[in-house]
Design an enzyme around this catalytic site. Structure first.
Site, PDB file in Angstrom:
ATOM      1  N   ASP A   1       5.952  -1.365  11.149  1.00  0.00           N
ATOM      2  CA  ASP A   1       6.350  -2.688  10.664  1.00  0.00           C
ATOM      3  C   ASP A   1       5.999  -3.672  11.756  1.00  0.00           C
ATOM      4  O   ASP A   1       6.213  -3.391  12.940  1.00  0.00           O
ATOM      5  CB  ASP A   1       7.851  -2.724  10.374  1.00  0.00           C
TER       6      ASP A   1
ATOM      7  N   ASP B   1       5.314  -3.610   2.378  1.00  0.00           N
ATOM      8  CA  ASP B   1       6.683  -4.039   2.059  1.00  0.00           C
ATOM      9  C   ASP B   1       6.693  -5.405   1.374  1.00  0.00           C
ATOM     10  O   ASP B   1       7.427  -5.625   0.401  1.00  0.00           O
ATOM     11  CB  ASP B   1       7.534  -4.120   3.325  1.00  0.00           C
TER      12      ASP B   1
END
Length: 169
Positions: A131, A145
């Site tokens: 991430d 995401d």
């Protein structure tokens, strides 16, 4: 007799419309997977430290073993299995889309799911997902995401807004 001829002429158009929607959905999913893998690869190889981009946006590489918002953190094997099953179910559902909104929303969610699953399976991070997009007051996330979130929003809005006659392809 004329009614039978008309029905026969319309049936192939409906089939072609659904095929176009499936191509849109799976094509969009492919674009999402490629975008996620490319951006993740670039970040992993070139991002060293925290970078402020603009306003609340920044970049900072972190690894997540859980699902959205770090749910089930530390259970990467379970998350990978659940995600794999979810991707298969999503693919079956996306193959049945009937509207443009379903194709777009479904394609975004499916692509994001495949992007995250592929990273868990093929990256050298032992089931972790990279991430790297940061926002103030929000968990760090990646392109997959973001696409999942936008896809779910498109699907939910399309359920409430509906579609006027003729909007189906």
């Amino acid at each position: 007799m004329c009614g039978l001829q008309e029905r026969g002429a319309v049936a192939p158009l409906i089939g072609r419309g659904n095929a176009r929607l499936r191509v849109l959905a799976f094509g969009l999913a492919l674009v999402v997977v490629v975008a996620d893998r490319v951006t993740t690869s670039l970040v992993e190889h070139h991002l060293h430290g925290v970078v402020h981009v603009w306003g609340p946006f920044g970049l900072a590489l972190q690894f997540n073993s859980g699902l959205a918002f770090s749910a089930f953190t530390g259970r990467s094997t379970l998350v990978t299995v659940v995600l794999a099953v979810g991707v298969v179910v999503l693919a079956v559902l996306v193959a049945r889309v009937r509207t443009v909104a379903q194709a777009i929303g479904g394609g975004l969610v499916l692509g994001g799911g495949i992007g995250n699953l592929s990273e868990r399976v093929v990256s050298g991070h032992h089931g972790l997902v990279a991430d790297f997009i940061t926002l103030s007051h929000w968990p760090t996330f990646n392109v997959a995401d973001a696409c999942i979130t936008v896809g779910v929003i498109v699907l939910v809005v399309s359920l409430f807004v509906g579609h006027p006659a003729g909007s189906r392809v």
